[in-house]
Design a protein around this motif. Structure first.
Motif, PDB file in Angstrom:
ATOM      1  N   ASP A 154       0.755  -1.307  -0.023  1.00 53.80           N
ATOM      2  CA  ASP A 154      -0.035  -0.015   0.124  1.00 53.80           C
ATOM      3  C   ASP A 154       0.758   1.274   0.124  1.00 53.80           C
ATOM      4  N   SER A 155       2.076   1.149   0.593  1.00 53.14           N
ATOM      5  CA  SER A 155       2.864   2.298   0.433  1.00 53.14           C
ATOM      6  C   SER A 155       3.523   2.597  -0.884  1.00 53.14           C
ATOM      7  N   LEU A 156       3.607   1.682  -1.693  1.00 58.01           N
ATOM      8  CA  LEU A 156       4.061   1.679  -2.992  1.00 58.01           C
ATOM      9  C   LEU A 156       3.166   2.509  -4.112  1.00 58.01           C
ATOM     10  N   PRO A 157       3.409   3.368  -4.864  1.00 54.13           N
ATOM     11  CA  PRO A 157       2.645   4.407  -5.704  1.00 54.13           C
ATOM     12  C   PRO A 157       1.995   3.241  -6.687  1.00 54.13           C
ATOM     13  N   GLU A 158       0.839   3.422  -7.243  1.00 52.30           N
ATOM     14  CA  GLU A 158      -0.070   2.968  -8.144  1.00 52.30           C
ATOM     15  C   GLU A 158       0.317   3.711  -9.642  1.00 52.30           C
ATOM     16  N   ALA A 159       0.641   2.621 -10.671  1.00 52.09           N
ATOM     17  CA  ALA A 159       0.726   2.947 -12.078  1.00 52.09           C
ATOM     18  C   ALA A 159      -0.467   3.223 -12.554  1.00 52.09           C
ATOM     19  N   SER A 160      -0.530   4.589 -13.345  1.00 51.58           N
ATOM     20  CA  SER A 160      -1.440   5.079 -14.139  1.00 51.58           C
ATOM     21  C   SER A 160      -1.561   4.312 -15.169  1.00 51.58           C
ATOM     22  N   ASP A 161      -2.855   4.513 -15.925  1.00 50.67           N
ATOM     23  CA  ASP A 161      -3.096   3.802 -17.289  1.00 50.67           C
ATOM     24  C   ASP A 161      -2.077   4.472 -18.381  1.00 50.67           C
ATOM     25  N   GLU A 162      -1.488   5.600 -18.475  1.00 55.13           N
ATOM     26  CA  GLU A 162      -0.598   6.126 -19.319  1.00 55.13           C
ATOM     27  C   GLU A 162       0.707   5.294 -19.086  1.00 55.13           C
ATOM     28  N   GLN A 163       0.978   5.404 -17.972  1.00 55.64           N
ATOM     29  CA  GLN A 163       2.282   4.600 -17.789  1.00 55.64           C
ATOM     30  C   GLN A 163       2.454   2.929 -18.156  1.00 55.64           C
ATOM     31  N   LEU A 164       1.201   2.520 -17.782  1.00 51.45           N
ATOM     32  CA  LEU A 164       1.262   0.965 -18.225  1.00 51.45           C
ATOM     33  C   LEU A 164       1.063   0.815 -19.882  1.00 51.45           C
ATOM     34  N   ARG A 165       0.577   1.922 -20.569  1.00 50.71           N
ATOM     35  CA  ARG A 165       0.439   1.901 -22.039  1.00 50.71           C
ATOM     36  C   ARG A 165       1.996   2.068 -22.629  1.00 50.71           C
ATOM     37  N   ASN A 166       2.571   2.941 -22.018  1.00 51.16           N
ATOM     38  CA  ASN A 166       4.042   3.254 -22.251  1.00 51.16           C
ATOM     39  C   ASN A 166       5.087   1.990 -21.924  1.00 51.16           C
ATOM     40  N   LEU A 167       4.650   1.431 -20.939  1.00 50.74           N
ATOM     41  CA  LEU A 167       5.399   0.163 -20.574  1.00 50.74           C
ATOM     42  C   LEU A 167       5.228  -0.857 -21.619  1.00 50.74           C
ATOM     43  N   ASP A 168       3.828  -1.076 -21.567  1.00 46.13           N
ATOM     44  CA  ASP A 168       3.303  -2.344 -22.826  1.00 46.13           C
ATOM     45  C   ASP A 168       4.353  -3.832 -22.465  1.00 46.13           C
ATOM     46  N   ASP A 169       4.246  -4.168 -21.023  1.00 51.31           N
ATOM     47  CA  ASP A 169       4.899  -5.389 -20.889  1.00 51.31           C
ATOM     48  C   ASP A 169       3.963  -6.175 -19.747  1.00 51.31           C
ATOM     49  N   VAL A 170       4.433  -7.506 -19.489  1.00 47.83           N
ATOM     50  CA  VAL A 170       3.847  -8.247 -18.590  1.00 47.83           C
ATOM     51  C   VAL A 170       4.407  -8.203 -17.089  1.00 47.83           C
ATOM     52  N   CYS A 171       3.729  -8.795 -16.204  1.00 47.98           N
ATOM     53  CA  CYS A 171       4.306  -8.884 -14.897  1.00 47.98           C
ATOM     54  C   CYS A 171       5.417  -9.651 -15.059  1.00 47.98           C
ATOM     55  N   ALA A 172       6.706  -9.577 -14.321  1.00 51.71           N
ATOM     56  CA  ALA A 172       7.710 -10.211 -14.603  1.00 51.71           C
ATOM     57  C   ALA A 172       7.676 -11.479 -13.440  1.00 51.71           C
ATOM     58  N   ILE A 173       6.889 -11.512 -12.484  1.00 52.30           N
ATOM     59  CA  ILE A 173       6.291 -12.327 -11.596  1.00 52.30           C
ATOM     60  C   ILE A 173       5.328 -13.671 -12.234  1.00 52.30           C
ATOM     61  N   CYS A 174       4.396 -13.448 -12.875  1.00 55.05           N
ATOM     62  CA  CYS A 174       3.356 -14.283 -13.237  1.00 55.05           C
ATOM     63  C   CYS A 174       3.039 -14.088 -14.690  1.00 55.05           C
ATOM     64  N   TYR A 175       3.848 -13.196 -15.274  1.00 54.23           N
ATOM     65  CA  TYR A 175       3.735 -13.263 -16.952  1.00 54.23           C
ATOM     66  C   TYR A 175       2.451 -12.752 -17.562  1.00 54.23           C
ATOM     67  N   GLN A 176       1.569 -12.112 -16.727  1.00 55.41           N
ATOM     68  CA  GLN A 176       0.278 -11.991 -17.038  1.00 55.41           C
ATOM     69  C   GLN A 176       0.094 -10.480 -17.417  1.00 55.41           C
ATOM     70  N   GLU A 177      -0.841 -10.048 -18.183  1.00 48.37           N
ATOM     71  CA  GLU A 177      -0.835  -8.645 -18.716  1.00 48.37           C
ATOM     72  C   GLU A 177      -1.368  -7.762 -17.606  1.00 48.37           C
ATOM     73  N   MET A 178      -0.856  -6.699 -17.549  1.00 44.70           N
ATOM     74  CA  MET A 178      -0.887  -5.714 -16.240  1.00 44.70           C
ATOM     75  C   MET A 178      -2.001  -4.685 -16.624  1.00 44.70           C
ATOM     76  N   LYS A 179      -3.501  -4.764 -16.092  1.00 43.58           N
ATOM     77  CA  LYS A 179      -4.230  -3.763 -16.109  1.00 43.58           C
ATOM     78  C   LYS A 179      -4.094  -2.745 -15.052  1.00 43.58           C
ATOM     79  N   SER A 180      -3.408  -3.213 -13.868  1.00 41.88           N
ATOM     80  CA  SER A 180      -2.993  -2.280 -12.778  1.00 41.88           C
ATOM     81  C   SER A 180      -1.540  -2.880 -12.461  1.00 41.88           C
TER      82      SER A 180
END
Length: 528
Positions: free
Chosen positions: A440-466
């Motif tokens: 909870d102390s870590l910042p939440e990624a915004s939709d724009e940041q996720l679009r710019n990243l365009d990557d999967v989670c390095a732990i579960c290899y699933q698409e990141m909606k949040s």
């Protein structure tokens, strides 16, 4: 035999011997079932059998003269009893007749004493080497299998059961009129006499182990599973049944109370067997739902077993509470039965959640929370029932039937099923709480940041909606990062410390080390 002949002769003051009756063709005395002739003939036949067995199995020297004298020594008392001899001669005839077989036995023992000591010493060396290599438990297990102890106990108990069944029929108990059916009276008698000693209890324990093992195999066949850990159901059931027999004092009870207690122990054992069956089907349910297994037959088999585990305890509770009054035994059976139903409900809920997750196209981030809450509910119910059973056992120990074995079992239950479970549950809760606070102390990624990243989670290899952003600017699912924090507090990619508290502690440690090292070096220089 000789004593019976002498006593009959003196009691009825018989002046003629068996030989006289034979020579005078006195058929009345010869055919009398209670007469001396019948006893002598019966003993003669028995001694013939014994002499034949001894001739073929004795390990002494087999000289021709000895082999010829052995039958004579066995049959001499019977032959002397036919003759009109004084009582003193007849009394001492068995002693002299046994001298030759006894001499052969003693000769074999003394001649084999060296080999006996050699065998004992070799067994001692083998045992010591085996224990030092594999351990005492492995030695006991190997000897248990080699000697086939369960098979011996089962054979002993079944032979004893046949003996008591024969006595039951010969004594006329089958035709008694006491309001019970003959079949039920037979089963009741055999159960009462089948656990009247500790050895008999061990025999019936072996039978219980055999039956429970095959019940487990039947459910393994239904579920199409072959897990090696599930094959210990028979052993665990046997241990549980024997402990129940010891702590309830089964062998020291009166026949009627023993039968009632034995039935209650069987009922408790069967409710425990339901728990073992759940331990078989629960991993299978989780694997079927998590692996997206498409085999509908395997799903239906597992769900059918779960339905049985819900229906049978419910029916058992209804039957017991409608036919018996409330007691400590009934409360214990009810607790075990309700606990099985709750555990099956928890397994089915988690199974359903995994199936729903399998049908989703996106990552379900709240799934882990739902599974945790459901399992926490099941563990809490199980923990509460453990406390309830402890107080129920305390009541039995104080007011009903105490004993050292029951007290020891209650202490074991309090440690493993209450204290250890409470400590483990609290540890999991604190780890999860700490991980949640860190996430909870870590910042939440915004939709724009996720679009710019365009990557999967390095732990579960699933698409990141949040996603959560670490201090080292890496993106992960919040739930995946929380599971990672259960193991360690460093980033999965760059191994930087994730939380600010750990960073400050790390900096303070580093500064302290930098201040201490020059001081140590200066002291070392002054010393030199």
């Amino acid at each position: 035999m000789v004593k019976q002949v002498i006593s009959l002769t003196e009691e009825f003051k018989v002046e003629t011997s068996i030989l006289d009756d034979v020579l005078s063709l006195n058929y009345k005395n010869l055919t009398d079932p209670n007469g001396c002739a019948f006893i002598v003939v019966q003993n003669f036949v028995i001694q013939c059998v014994f002499s034949f067995i001894f001739l073929n199995i004795h390990l002494g020297p087999r000289y021709p003269i000895i082999q010829k004298l052995l039958p004579v020594s066995f049959l001499t008392p019977s032959l002397l009893a036919v003759l009109p001899l004084p009582s003193a001669v007849l009394n001492h005839s068995p002693v002299f007749a046994a001298l030759l077989p006894l001499s052969l036995v003693k000769y074999v023992l003394w001649a084999s004493i060296v080999s006996i000591f050699h065998t004992i010493f070799s067994g001692y060396l083998h045992t010591r080497n085996y224990v030092s290599t594999f351990g005492m438990s492995a030695l006991i297990e190997s000897e248990w299998v080699r000697l086939s102890v369960p098979g011996v106990l089962r054979t002993f108990w079944l032979v004893r059961l046949c003996e008591h069944a024969g006595f039951f029929f010969l004594s006329g108990f089958w035709s008694q009129t006491d309001g019970l059916t003959p079949a039920f009276r037979l089963v009741k008698t055999l159960m009462i006499t089948g656990c009247d000693t500790l050895t008999a209890v061990l025999g019936i324990t072996s039978i219980v182990s055999f039956i429970c093992h095959h019940i487990g195999r039947i459910f393994q066949w239904i579920l199409l599973t072959e897990d090696e850990n599930d094959k210990s159901i028979g052993t665990v059931s046997a241990i549980l049944f024997y402990i129940l027999a010891l702590q309830t004092g089964l062998t020291g009870l009166e026949p009627e109370k023993r039968f009632v207690r034995l039935c209650r122990n069987f009922c408790l054992l069967f409710t425990a067997l339901l728990h073992f069956i759940h331990n078989i089907v629960n991993p299978l349910l989780m694997s079927l739902s998590a692996s997206h297994n498409p085999s509908l037959r395997r799903h239906l088999r597992a769900l059918g077993v779960c339905a049985f585990l819900v229906w049978f305890p419910s029916f058992l509770l209804y039957y017991l509470w409608s036919h018996y009054t409330a007691s400590t035994w009934l409360l214990a059976v009810s607790a075990f039965s309700i606990e099985v139903i709750v555990k099956v409900a928890v397994s089915l809920c988690i199974y359903s959640l995994f199936l729903l997750d399998a049908g989703r196209d996106t990552f379900w981030e709240r799934l882990d929370d739902y599974v945790y809450y459901i399992r926490a509910f099941g563990n809490t119910v199980e923990f509460c029932f453990g406390i309830f059973l402890f107080f129920n056992g305390t009541w039995i120990l104080i007011f009903e039937s105490g004993g050292a074995i029951r007290a020891v079992m209650m202490c074991i239950h309090a440690y493993f099923n209450i204290w250890c479970d409470a400590r483990a549950g609290w540890s999991v809760f604190m780890k999860r709480r700490t991980a949640v606070n860190k996430i909870d102390s870590l910042p939440e990624a915004s939709d724009e940041q996720l679009r710019n990243l365009d990557d999967v989670c390095a732990i579960c290899y699933q698409e990141m909606k949040s996603a959560k952003i670490t201090r080292c600017k890496h993106y992960f699912h919040g739930v995946c990062l929380r599971k990672w924090l259960y193991v360690q507090d460093r980033c999965p990619l760059c191994h930087e410390i994730l939380h600010s508290v750990e960073i400050e502690e790390h900096k303070e440690t580093t500064v302290a080390e930098r201040g201490v090292i020059p001081q140590i070096q200066a002291e070392d220089f002054n010393y030199r």
